[in-house]
Design a protein around this motif. Sequence first.
Motif, PDB file in Angstrom:
ATOM      1  N   ASN A  85       0.845  -1.194   0.000  1.00  0.00           N
ATOM      2  CA  ASN A  85       0.000   0.000   0.000  1.00  0.00           C
ATOM      3  C   ASN A  85       0.884   1.249   0.000  1.00  0.00           C
ATOM      4  OD1 ASN A  85      -1.882   2.096   0.723  1.00  0.00           O
ATOM      5  ND2 ASN A  85      -3.214   0.543   1.597  1.00  0.00           N
ATOM      6  N   PRO A  86       0.651   2.179  -0.929  1.00  0.00           N
ATOM      7  CA  PRO A  86       1.518   3.366  -0.996  1.00  0.00           C
ATOM      8  C   PRO A  86       1.251   4.377   0.103  1.00  0.00           C
ATOM      9  CG  PRO A  86      -0.237   3.541  -2.618  1.00  0.00           C
ATOM     10  CD  PRO A  86      -0.350   2.164  -2.008  1.00  0.00           C
ATOM     11  N   GLY A  87       0.117   4.232   0.823  1.00  0.00           N
ATOM     12  CA  GLY A  87      -0.213   5.194   1.862  1.00  0.00           C
ATOM     13  C   GLY A  87      -0.505   6.562   1.288  1.00  0.00           C
ATOM     14  N   ALA A  88      -0.329   7.605   2.116  1.00  0.00           N
ATOM     15  CA  ALA A  88      -0.591   8.974   1.672  1.00  0.00           C
ATOM     16  C   ALA A  88       0.497   9.415   0.679  1.00  0.00           C
ATOM     17  CB  ALA A  88      -0.626   9.903   2.879  1.00  0.00           C
ATOM     18  N   PRO A  89       0.177  10.309  -0.269  1.00  0.00           N
ATOM     19  CA  PRO A  89      -1.116  10.983  -0.458  1.00  0.00           C
ATOM     20  C   PRO A  89      -2.131  10.169  -1.265  1.00  0.00           C
ATOM     21  CG  PRO A  89       0.455  11.830  -2.031  1.00  0.00           C
ATOM     22  CD  PRO A  89       1.223  10.833  -1.175  1.00  0.00           C
ATOM     23  N   THR A  90      -1.702   9.026  -1.820  1.00  0.00           N
ATOM     24  CA  THR A  90      -2.644   8.217  -2.588  1.00  0.00           C
ATOM     25  C   THR A  90      -3.816   7.779  -1.729  1.00  0.00           C
ATOM     26  OG1 THR A  90      -0.827   7.406  -3.970  1.00  0.00           O
ATOM     27  CG2 THR A  90      -2.894   6.162  -4.042  1.00  0.00           C
ATOM     28  N   ASN A  91      -3.491   7.287  -0.529  1.00  0.00           N
ATOM     29  CA  ASN A  91      -4.516   6.839   0.428  1.00  0.00           C
ATOM     30  C   ASN A  91      -4.326   7.596   1.734  1.00  0.00           C
ATOM     31  OD1 ASN A  91      -5.595   4.802  -1.347  1.00  0.00           O
ATOM     32  ND2 ASN A  91      -3.826   3.519  -0.846  1.00  0.00           N
ATOM     33  N   PRO A  92      -4.922   8.770   1.862  1.00  0.00           N
ATOM     34  CA  PRO A  92      -4.719   9.599   3.065  1.00  0.00           C
ATOM     35  C   PRO A  92      -5.134   8.871   4.337  1.00  0.00           C
ATOM     36  CG  PRO A  92      -5.829  10.836   1.327  1.00  0.00           C
ATOM     37  CD  PRO A  92      -5.811   9.404   0.874  1.00  0.00           C
ATOM     38  N   GLY A  93      -4.309   9.049   5.371  1.00  0.00           N
ATOM     39  CA  GLY A  93      -4.622   8.453   6.663  1.00  0.00           C
ATOM     40  C   GLY A  93      -4.290   6.988   6.785  1.00  0.00           C
ATOM     41  N   VAL A  94      -3.690   6.399   5.755  1.00  0.00           N
ATOM     42  CA  VAL A  94      -3.355   4.974   5.741  1.00  0.00           C
ATOM     43  C   VAL A  94      -1.843   4.818   5.788  1.00  0.00           C
ATOM     44  CG1 VAL A  94      -3.510   2.821   4.425  1.00  0.00           C
ATOM     45  CG2 VAL A  94      -5.449   4.415   4.459  1.00  0.00           C
ATOM     46  N   SER A  95      -1.363   3.864   6.568  1.00  0.00           N
ATOM     47  CA  SER A  95       0.073   3.619   6.652  1.00  0.00           C
ATOM     48  C   SER A  95       0.608   3.023   5.361  1.00  0.00           C
ATOM     49  CB  SER A  95       0.382   2.658   7.808  1.00  0.00           C
ATOM     50  OG  SER A  95       0.046   3.225   9.046  1.00  0.00           O
ATOM     51  N   LYS A  96       1.738   3.505   4.932  1.00  0.00           N
ATOM     52  CA  LYS A  96       2.430   2.900   3.798  1.00  0.00           C
ATOM     53  C   LYS A  96       2.990   1.559   4.228  1.00  0.00           C
ATOM     54  CE  LYS A  96       6.420   4.672   2.521  1.00  0.00           C
ATOM     55  NZ  LYS A  96       7.400   5.596   1.889  1.00  0.00           N
ATOM     56  N   THR A  97       2.842   0.536   3.409  1.00  0.00           N
ATOM     57  CA  THR A  97       3.329  -0.801   3.760  1.00  0.00           C
ATOM     58  C   THR A  97       4.822  -0.894   3.490  1.00  0.00           C
ATOM     59  OG1 THR A  97       1.186  -1.815   3.302  1.00  0.00           O
ATOM     60  CG2 THR A  97       3.108  -3.268   3.292  1.00  0.00           C
ATOM     61  N   GLY A 149      -0.473  -1.369   5.804  1.00  0.00           N
ATOM     62  CA  GLY A 149      -1.548  -0.921   4.926  1.00  0.00           C
ATOM     63  C   GLY A 149      -2.263  -2.044   4.226  1.00  0.00           C
ATOM     64  N   ASP A 150      -1.870  -3.295   4.511  1.00  0.00           N
ATOM     65  CA  ASP A 150      -2.410  -4.448   3.805  1.00  0.00           C
ATOM     66  C   ASP A 150      -2.724  -5.587   4.772  1.00  0.00           C
ATOM     67  OD1 ASP A 150      -1.781  -4.128   0.614  1.00  0.00           O
ATOM     68  OD2 ASP A 150      -0.239  -3.142   1.813  1.00  0.00           O
TER      69      ASP A 150
END
Length: 500
Positions: free
Chosen positions: A263-275, A296-297
Amino acid sequence: MILLNVSRTRRRRLGVAAAAGGLLAALLTAGPAAAIPDPGDSPAAPKDVSRSDQAEARAAVKSGDIPGQDEIVHSANIEHVANIPKDVLSGTNSDLAFQGRYAFAGNYDGFRIFDISNPKKPKTVAQVLCPGSQNDISVSGDLLFLSTDSSRSDSSCNSTTQPATEKSSWEGMKVFDISDKRNPRYVAAVETACGSHTHTLVPDRKNVYVYVSSYSPNAAYPDCRPPHDGISVIKVPRKAPHKAAVVGFPVLFPGEGPDGGGNPGAPTNPGVSKTTGCHDITVLPSKDLAAGACMGDGILFSIRNPERPRVIDRVQDNVNFAFWHSATFNQRADKVVFTDELGGGGAATCNAEIGPNRGADGIYDIVGKGDRSKLVFRSYYKIPRHQADTENCVAHNGSLIPVRGRDLMVQAWYQGGISVWDFTNSAKPKEIAYFERGPLSTDQLVTGGSWSAYYYNGYIYSNDMAKGFDVLKIDDRRTDAARWVRMQELNVQTQPDYFD
């Protein structure tokens, strides 16, 4: 127990903690007691909250909506039978493991062994000073495993803090011989990339495989550089644990770029940890399955070859999950409960502002067979009682309560306490029992509460970060059958087949 009152949000009952006298045990050290812990080895400093939050917390206590400071409350079907306060190990209490009549309790300063042959009067057998957060703990036969995820000067138990930017710094797995429970011996250390935040055992007859979860690489760290998109696998020969060594680093998130394919996390997925690795893995050896909570996964994978785990399916929740923290299979292996540790365990997330779907459990059905298995989301579960904004509260470690034909779980929620809940209907989970203490403070957010709450041989055991080791007993027709299920060893992240 004395019935106090019925408030708008809960029935409150006063529990009486058992006295814990005469429990001072021998302190075992592998070096001077003056070892300097990492900053991460100590409880987080209290955080100031607004005056309005302080006023709301005090008002909630006064009205009975939440327990008073340090007050114990619980549902009518839970009994609090014992508490053993922290002793010479003053750091944060962490995870638990069990073997026979013993419980093993991790602490950021080392670990403690309890004799629980009489669960109502547990006794301290040994306390081992060996600083290094989190000291995640497991046992198998005569071996005890301890995770170190803080940068140390060396692998000894008298190490001092040292920056991760220095090549000589050490993080990884420690192995102890516990054939003599009163005198554990430190027998092996294995350095692993990015240390060992948590670990999971995959035991066989001759060896114990250890899946090491770690994350957050940095280009400035010589032993923890990106991409860090997998787990370390350690092989420990039972008869020669000193030969323990890393035998592989399976990549779970292959992909292009410096951080792999998670998971790329923010800014692609705001509020989510990058894996950038995994936080925790639970294995179900009887089914050759594992579930990984990886920042994130969430992943499902095969461990048919324990040295080469293979991903079967992967899911994300970029709406309500911030940090995939841990996983629990049901007994039939057709469901997985993933937890979201929103706020990292140090924030107040059990309130109306955050709501019922964040900082919660996500319940997934496993649909299909073998390599075609898929994780399918069904619902969220979160404790139904709001906590004060001075209480850290979020979904954390729990275990199954083994009742054939039902999916029951006990779970820690930090200062949200302990919840027993039923997810037999994965679309409609419901709580059936609870235990909690009031806030440690109504003026500041002080970190505390239950880190792990597990069911073992008829009782619930909890390691409270601040208050110590708790023993609870549940008396409920829905859980009564579990009393007849007896285990000789339990590491919750190595889930047994309870009915084999």
